[in-house]
Every structure is written in C-alpha cells, then in structure tokens.
Enzyme design. Structure first.
Site, PDB file in Angstrom:
ATOM      1  CG  ASP A  50      -1.021  -4.654  -9.167  1.00 19.17           C
ATOM      2  OD1 ASP A  50      -0.299  -4.349 -10.138  1.00 19.17           O
ATOM      3  OD2 ASP A  50      -0.790  -4.294  -8.011  1.00 19.17           O
ATOM      4  CG  HIS A  91      -1.422  -1.899  -1.002  1.00 12.15           C
ATOM      5  ND1 HIS A  91      -1.643  -1.254  -2.187  1.00 12.15           N
ATOM      6  CD2 HIS A  91      -0.625  -1.056  -0.262  1.00 12.15           C
ATOM      7  CE1 HIS A  91      -1.031  -0.077  -2.187  1.00 12.15           C
ATOM      8  NE2 HIS A  91      -0.398   0.064  -1.026  1.00 12.15           N
ATOM      9  CG  HIS A 138      -9.003   1.072  -6.427  1.00 10.31           C
ATOM     10  ND1 HIS A 138      -9.074   2.317  -5.828  1.00 10.31           N
ATOM     11  CD2 HIS A 138      -7.693   0.824  -6.657  1.00 10.31           C
ATOM     12  CE1 HIS A 138      -7.857   2.802  -5.728  1.00 10.31           C
ATOM     13  NE2 HIS A 138      -6.991   1.912  -6.210  1.00 10.31           N
TER      14      HIS A 138
END
Ligand SMILES: CC(=O)SCCNC(=O)CCNC(=O)[C@H](O)C(C)(C)COP(=O)(O)OP(=O)(O)OC[C@H]1O[C@@H](n2cnc3c(N)ncnc32)[C@H](O)[C@@H]1OP(=O)(O)O
Ligand SMILES: O=C([O-])CC(=O)C(=O)O
Length: 378
Positions: free
Chosen positions: A314, A222, A261
């Site tokens: 990210d 995460h 994801h």
C-alpha cells in the site's frame, strides 16, 4: 503453574491452520496464489481469472471464464432498500457505509443465510459484484447524483470505474485498477481474513464473515495504510522534505506508514507493480512529483531496510488512486473490492474443516478476593 507459559502476542509466528491458497515466503519476498507467481498473475491475468483461480483452485478454461464472468455480471444487482440505507447514512465514512450495507444484504437476501460450500461460492460471487456497486452508489448519493447502473459490456475493474465516475475509463486506467485488484486479492492469514475465519469458526454465514473482515480491514495498520500514505505525501510536499520527515518519525519511534509487514523481511513483492504504475501514470498525467516524493521517502528509509523494513503493497497504491481523482476515504473500500475472493476462499477453507477458533489469555489480574456488598464499600 503458568510461569513457563510462552505467550505469542499478536500470534506472531504462530501457525494455526493449513491453507492451500497463498504461499508467502517472507524471507525471500515471494507470493504465489495456488502456486502461480504474483508477478505472472499481475502481468498476464485478469481479476476475474484470479477470482476463479482462488475460489475454484485452478486457472479457468476460456469457457469456464466466460461462464464465471457471466455469473459475476448477473450478480450486479442490489435490493432497493440498500440504496435507501446508503442514503440514510451517506455522511458516514465509506467503510462504515459499506459494512452497514453488507450487513443489510444479510437481512434482505434470504440466500445469505445458507451455509456450506456451494452457498459460500454463490454468496461470495454475489457479494464480489455488489461491493463495488455499494461503494459507487454511496459516492454518487453523497454528491447528490443518481447511482450509475452497471454496464454489462465492461469487466469488473472497468465497470467499477464506470459506476464510480459515470464515464467510461481509458483502457490504461481500467488495466491499472484490474492489476490493483489482483495484487490485493488474497494474502493468507492477514488480520481481516483471520477475523473472518474466527466468525466462520462459529458456523456463522459468509455475510457475517465478510462484515467482520470489513471491520478489521479498516484500521491504519492494515487496509487504512494507503490513505495514510497519501496524507504523508501531502504533508511532505516536496522530495527535499522527505529526509527530515522520516528522521522526525524515527526519533519519535513512530511508524512510517506504507513500510513494514508482519511477514515480509524483503520488499513486499506486490509493491513493484504499483511502483511502476505510479511512475508511468504520474509521467502521463504531468504530475511526476508524487512519485518523486515517494522515492525520496524510500531513500530516507534505506538505513532501516537491513532490519527488514521495506515498502508494503500500500505504499504506492494511494498515489495511483489520487492520480485517478478518487477521494481518499475510498482507498480502504477499494482494497475491499480486491480482497473479496481472498475472504471468500479463507471462509470456505475454514468451514470445510471447521474448528472453533478460541485461544487462551493468561490471567494476570488480582488474586481471588472476597466480595464486599456495595453498602459496605468505603
Ligand atoms: C496490506 C497491509 O495490511 S500491509 C501493512 C499496512 N500497514 C502499514 O503500512 C502501517 C505501518 N506499518 C506498521 O505499523 C507495522 O509494520 C505493521 C503493523 C504492519 C507490522 O507490525 P509488526 O509485525 O508488529 O512489526 P514489528 O512491530 O515487529 O516491527 C519490528 C520493528 O520494526 C519497526 N517498524 C515496523 N513497522 C515500522 C514502520 N512502518 N515504520 C518504522 N518502524 C517500523 C518496529 O517499531 C519494530 O522496531 P523495534 O524492534 O525497534 O521495536
Ligand atoms: O498479510 C498481512 O498481514 C497484511 C497484508 O499484506 C495483506 O492483507 O495484504
């Protein structure tokens, strides 16, 4: 009886609640906060405005925004005990220090014990301002410096960089941090927000929900991904090595960090803004190689894109923090600064129409058996 039970491991694809905040279209790769495209918000809005939008449900008028900004600035205070607690655990990971300090605030500030919509808004605004202060104070204390006092002339993102570094950020650096916070502000039922909802479902207070969220954000699947991407980029070293790195990872069936994801099957719509940021900042700072390595990894991952494997938010953010000279262990805490309004509104929605969150696990242990006293066991 239980043979036909369908188990949704990881709650994949399960709707557990309705939410009026983030509209995520994973197939199309689109994200809207309260109906507004993430691209419009990232290019035209400010983090303060997005906080207001998420928490109050509508874009603020100029007067609303000025009042909200004043509230955020007035909340830039920490009890002195929190600085002592930070000092006592200064050698810990910044995420552990942050979580401990937020937990301490719950015990030190009586207002944190109040539940209900107004209390969640007030406590949420206070924590939104306190979290960057805690992270910056820890960075100062662990380096033997005094924490830098907040500057009321600076907005949320610029003040964070000021407190972190003790020098006024350039307009470009402050803008990039602001965009980064907007992109990280909210994302539906992600793991940390879901965990916070579980806590609030028990009628716990907001600080309890945020402590749970911080614990859940920390893992590499995460919020920890940005730090791992930076480590990957360093390991790869030059763009020419990227293909071999990806091949080795895929052969070992290991995840390439910053890709994949649970919801998106197209590129995460937030990634493009960070990609532009890395490219521009790298060129400006005479360090284009980081961007080139990242793009070489993207190229090497292209054969897998047809399975829906693309970069997530990210993939690019770690390199931006690196170019700003921010230590790697602060990357997850930076995510937490941005995610605060998202956690607050998810907790508010949960408490508004509350229900205890308590799914089932299907038992697959031993059949019923007789208890054998310890004296009779072999
Ligand atoms: C802000 C955020 O939290 S965004 C996520 C940040 N995390 C990361 O970047 C870490 C790397 N990514 C991952 O570990 C995963 O993609 C997760 C945890 C984010 C999502 O995982 P899941 O939803 O469980 O994806 P799932 O396991 O269904 O993946 C489908 C397939 O893609 C593969 N896959 C998923 N992510 C990756 C990856 N990063 N690299 C290589 N293969 C991957 C899986 O191995 C699986 O392949 P298989 O069907 O052959 O077994
Ligand atoms: O939604 C998710 O699963 C993870 C994510 O991208 C986020 O929290 O921003």
């Amino acid at each position: 009886m239980t043979e036909n039970v369908k188990i949704n491991r990881g709650l994949k694809g399960v709707y557990f609640e309705r939410s009026a905040v983030s509209d995520i279209d994973g197939a199309a790769g689109e994200l809207r906060y309260r109906g507004y495209s993430i691209h419009d918000l990232a290019t035209q809005s400010s983090f303060e405005e997005v906080c207001f939008l998420l928490i109050h449900g509508a874009l603020p008028s100029a007067d609303d925004l000025a009042a909200f900004d004043a509230e955020l600035k007035a909340a830039r205070t920490l009890p002195t005990e929190v600085f002592d607690i930070i000092a006592a655990c200064k050698h810990g990971h910044p995420m552990d220090v942050l979580r401990t300090a937020v937990s301490a605030l719950a015990a030190l500030e009586p207002a944190s014990q109040t539940v209900g919509e107004d209390a969640f808004v007030a406590n949420g605004i206070r924590l939104t301002s306190q979290i960057p202060m805690i992270i910056a104070a820890h960075e100062a204390i662990r380096n033997g410096r005094d924490p830098v006092a907040p500057d009321a002339d600076l907005g949320h993102a610029a003040n964070w960089l000021w407190m972190l570094k003790g020098e006024k950020p350039s307009a470009a650096a402050a803008h990039l941090a602001d965009v980064d916070f907007i992109l990280h502000a909210e994302h539906g039922s992600n793991a940390s927000s879901f965990a916070a909802r579980v806590t609030i479902g028990t009628e716990a207070n907001l600080h309890g929900g945020i402590v749970t969220a911080l614990s859940t954000l920390a893992g590499p699947a995460h919020g920890g991904a940005a730090e791992d991407v930076m480590k990957m980029v360093r390991d790869i070293g030059t763009p020419e090595n990227a293909a071999a790195y990806v091949k080795a990872k895929r052969s070992a069936r290991e995840a390439v960090t910053g890709f994949g994801h649970r919801v998106y099957r197209k590129e995460d719509p937030r990634a493009r803004h960070m990609r532009d940021g890395v490219r521009r900042l790298g060129e400006e700072m005479g360090a284009p190689e980081w961007y080139e390595i990242l793009q070489a990894v993207v190229e090497a991952m292209k054969p897998y894109a047809r399975h829906g494997l693309n970069v997530n938010v990210d993939f690019y953010s770690g390199v931006i923090y690196q170019l700003h000279g921010i230590p790697m262990d602060l990357y997850v805490p930076i995510f937490a600064i941005g995610r605060m309004p998202g956690w607050v509104i998810q907790c508010m929605e949960q408490q508004h129409s509350n229900i205890l969150i308590r799914p089932l696990t299907l038992y697959n242990g031993p059949e019923a058996r007789d208890y054998v006293p310890i004296t009779a066991r072999g």
